[in-house]
Design a protein around this motif. Sequence first.
Motif, PDB file in Angstrom:
ATOM      1  N   PHE A  81      -7.751  -4.376   2.455  1.00 18.79           N
ATOM      2  CA  PHE A  81      -8.885  -3.842   2.073  1.00 18.79           C
ATOM      3  C   PHE A  81      -8.749  -2.176   2.637  1.00 18.79           C
ATOM      4  CE2 PHE A  81     -13.077  -2.567   0.825  1.00 18.79           C
ATOM      5  CZ  PHE A  81     -13.590  -3.716  -0.161  1.00 18.79           C
ATOM      6  N   ILE A  82      -8.604  -1.398   1.795  1.00 19.97           N
ATOM      7  CA  ILE A  82      -8.374  -0.045   2.330  1.00 19.97           C
ATOM      8  C   ILE A  82      -9.701   0.944   2.039  1.00 19.97           C
ATOM      9  CG2 ILE A  82      -7.061   2.034   2.185  1.00 19.97           C
ATOM     10  CD1 ILE A  82      -4.940   0.228   0.726  1.00 19.97           C
ATOM     11  N   ALA A  83     -10.450   1.260   2.973  1.00 16.69           N
ATOM     12  CA  ALA A  83     -11.516   2.106   3.148  1.00 16.69           C
ATOM     13  C   ALA A  83     -11.448   3.348   4.164  1.00 16.69           C
ATOM     14  CB  ALA A  83     -12.878   1.274   3.648  1.00 16.69           C
ATOM     15  N   SER A  84     -10.185   3.358   4.445  1.00 18.75           N
ATOM     16  CA  SER A  84      -9.789   4.711   5.482  1.00 18.75           C
ATOM     17  C   SER A  84      -9.818   6.021   4.775  1.00 18.75           C
ATOM     18  CB  SER A  84      -8.508   4.484   5.929  1.00 18.75           C
ATOM     19  OG  SER A  84      -7.631   3.967   4.878  1.00 18.75           O
ATOM     20  N   SER A  85      -9.701   7.178   5.458  1.00 21.46           N
ATOM     21  CA  SER A  85      -9.402   8.455   4.903  1.00 21.46           C
ATOM     22  C   SER A  85      -8.476   8.581   3.591  1.00 21.46           C
ATOM     23  CB  SER A  85      -9.252   9.640   5.978  1.00 21.46           C
ATOM     24  OG  SER A  85      -8.085   9.171   6.166  1.00 21.46           O
ATOM     25  N   THR A  86      -9.014   9.336   2.698  1.00 22.41           N
ATOM     26  CA  THR A  86      -8.101   9.449   1.197  1.00 22.41           C
ATOM     27  C   THR A  86      -6.803   9.728   1.525  1.00 22.41           C
ATOM     28  OG1 THR A  86     -10.261  10.255   0.401  1.00 22.41           O
ATOM     29  CG2 THR A  86      -8.093  10.730  -0.742  1.00 22.41           C
ATOM     30  N   ALA A  87      -6.390  10.639   2.642  1.00 25.75           N
ATOM     31  CA  ALA A  87      -5.001  10.730   2.746  1.00 25.75           C
ATOM     32  C   ALA A  87      -3.992   9.776   3.147  1.00 25.75           C
ATOM     33  CB  ALA A  87      -4.749  12.036   3.985  1.00 25.75           C
ATOM     34  N   THR A  88      -4.647   8.645   3.475  1.00 26.55           N
ATOM     35  CA  THR A  88      -3.951   7.617   4.168  1.00 26.55           C
ATOM     36  C   THR A  88      -3.696   6.431   2.645  1.00 26.55           C
ATOM     37  OG1 THR A  88      -5.738   6.385   4.916  1.00 26.55           O
ATOM     38  CG2 THR A  88      -4.818   7.616   6.472  1.00 26.55           C
ATOM     39  N   HIS A  89      -4.377   6.642   1.807  1.00 26.67           N
ATOM     40  CA  HIS A  89      -4.373   5.374   0.865  1.00 26.67           C
ATOM     41  C   HIS A  89      -3.186   5.167   0.205  1.00 26.67           C
ATOM     42  CE1 HIS A  89      -9.074   6.033  -0.177  1.00 26.67           C
ATOM     43  NE2 HIS A  89      -8.746   5.895   0.981  1.00 26.67           N
ATOM     44  N   ILE A  90      -2.392   6.244  -0.129  1.00 31.40           N
ATOM     45  CA  ILE A  90      -1.104   5.826  -0.710  1.00 31.40           C
ATOM     46  C   ILE A  90       0.022   5.240  -0.030  1.00 31.40           C
ATOM     47  CG2 ILE A  90       1.021   7.090  -2.084  1.00 31.40           C
ATOM     48  CD1 ILE A  90      -1.661   7.074  -3.854  1.00 31.40           C
ATOM     49  N   GLU A  91      -0.010   5.840   1.281  1.00 30.63           N
ATOM     50  CA  GLU A  91       0.979   5.118   2.123  1.00 30.63           C
ATOM     51  C   GLU A  91       0.612   3.589   2.264  1.00 30.63           C
ATOM     52  OE1 GLU A  91       2.287   5.737   6.654  1.00 30.63           O
ATOM     53  OE2 GLU A  91       1.391   7.264   5.918  1.00 30.63           O
ATOM     54  N   LEU A  92      -0.864   3.201   2.422  1.00 28.97           N
ATOM     55  CA  LEU A  92      -1.170   1.954   2.748  1.00 28.97           C
ATOM     56  C   LEU A  92      -0.964   1.105   1.554  1.00 28.97           C
ATOM     57  CD1 LEU A  92      -4.463   2.761   4.562  1.00 28.97           C
ATOM     58  CD2 LEU A  92      -2.456   1.470   5.619  1.00 28.97           C
ATOM     59  N   ILE A  93      -1.112   1.510   0.392  1.00 23.65           N
ATOM     60  CA  ILE A  93      -0.917   0.810  -1.047  1.00 23.65           C
ATOM     61  C   ILE A  93       0.600   0.527  -0.818  1.00 23.65           C
ATOM     62  CG2 ILE A  93      -0.682   1.236  -3.528  1.00 23.65           C
ATOM     63  CD1 ILE A  93      -3.380   2.829  -3.458  1.00 23.65           C
ATOM     64  N   GLU A  94       1.429   1.368  -0.898  1.00 22.37           N
ATOM     65  CA  GLU A  94       3.034   1.180  -0.766  1.00 22.37           C
ATOM     66  C   GLU A  94       3.236  -0.007  -0.029  1.00 22.37           C
ATOM     67  OE1 GLU A  94       4.958   5.075  -0.324  1.00 22.37           O
ATOM     68  OE2 GLU A  94       4.086   5.676  -2.456  1.00 22.37           O
ATOM     69  N   GLU A  95       2.723   0.180   1.393  1.00 22.67           N
ATOM     70  CA  GLU A  95       3.129  -0.987   2.395  1.00 22.67           C
ATOM     71  C   GLU A  95       2.601  -2.342   1.748  1.00 22.67           C
ATOM     72  OE1 GLU A  95       4.944  -1.586   5.429  1.00 22.67           O
ATOM     73  OE2 GLU A  95       5.685   0.313   4.401  1.00 22.67           O
ATOM     74  N   ALA A  96       1.202  -2.227   1.654  1.00 22.21           N
ATOM     75  CA  ALA A  96       0.554  -3.585   1.150  1.00 22.21           C
ATOM     76  C   ALA A  96       1.464  -4.228  -0.194  1.00 22.21           C
ATOM     77  CB  ALA A  96      -0.936  -3.305   0.612  1.00 22.21           C
ATOM     78  N   ALA A  97       1.852  -3.452  -0.943  1.00 25.77           N
ATOM     79  CA  ALA A  97       2.564  -3.766  -2.343  1.00 25.77           C
ATOM     80  C   ALA A  97       3.874  -4.302  -1.898  1.00 25.77           C
ATOM     81  CB  ALA A  97       2.649  -2.719  -3.287  1.00 25.77           C
ATOM     82  N   LYS A  98       4.596  -3.686  -0.892  1.00 29.04           N
ATOM     83  CA  LYS A  98       5.719  -4.205  -0.487  1.00 29.04           C
ATOM     84  C   LYS A  98       5.656  -5.738   0.133  1.00 29.04           C
ATOM     85  CE  LYS A  98       8.018  -2.297   3.369  1.00 29.04           C
ATOM     86  NZ  LYS A  98       8.259  -1.158   4.120  1.00 29.04           N
TER      87      LYS A  98
END
Length: 336
Positions: free
Chosen positions: A71-88
């Motif tokens: 569940f990603i609710a961190s600052s906007t600049a961190t979203h993409i990296e977290l999505i890529e990791e979680a998808a992996k």
Amino acid sequence: MGLFMINVALIGLGRIGQMHGENLFSHKSFKLKYTFDINSKLNQKLSKKFNAKPINNPQIAFKDRDIDVIFIASSTATHIELIEEAAKYKKVIFCEKPLDLNIDKVNKCLRKIKKLRPKIQLGFNRRYDPGHSSLKKELQKGKIGRLEKIIITSRDPAPPSLDYLKVSGGIFKDMMIHDFDLARFYLEKDEVESIFSTASNSDKKFDKINDYELASCVLRSKKGVQCIITNSRHCSFGYDQRVELFGTKGMLISGNKKENEAEIFTKINTSQKKPLLNFFIDRYVDAYKLQLNELANYAIKKNKTISSFEDGRRALIIANAASNSLKQKKQLKIKF
């Protein structure tokens, strides 16, 4: 996945993260297993409150096979990296809006994760609001005939802090992005094809940070539906949130919410009503809960979510076009 409980790792414990934490903690389908925030003191404090384990690195959550949802609710600049990791790691992903402020980063991410076909729900909470979503149901039933015009009013009671505004990406990407998404929600397959925007300030502090306090956009869909969106960073009478759909046979309106519907009639005033609910956490309390119900279903079943990664990508493209229209002082075509 456990028989009844969906294990969640919550990343980011700012204002919106704390609200999501409360909702996850009290939801019957979720078990908040981990919390993470770069502020470790805050992380310690809130993990106790939510009966979760504070972690000092999101990787712990990614690698834990028992974690179902990131569940990603961190600052906007961190979203993409977290999505890529979680998808992996094949996790179900919830991500707050916007996906990022940079469309190239979003497109690159899309190419990267496409073959993994991850389950991603995006935090466009207004789609879940009972009033706003009931308009769509009535529209689909043909209650107002063919849709001709959408009018969306969204005014905040007061602007956020200057520090927040400096990094927010501006009024179109930070605030009006919700309304661009809502317009697309009603238009369905009839995609937005052009936009014209205008903006101004009455408070000069917005000039210093190259942002705007008041903004309006006119969008046009492929079938010629007009959509007028008006935003303001301030509103003397509270949080003003209204949607109006106008069609060939009538009109649908989803209005503001008040503390209650009581009215007072006196010698000085007639029909005086209670104040509007204060700001988004109170105004959209039901929407946030319904959004979580959908996430629970989405995590367990194969059904689609009503707010996807692609919705986030397209809303950002419209927000960019709004900024460019303002700079160029003309109507612009939108390409997705």
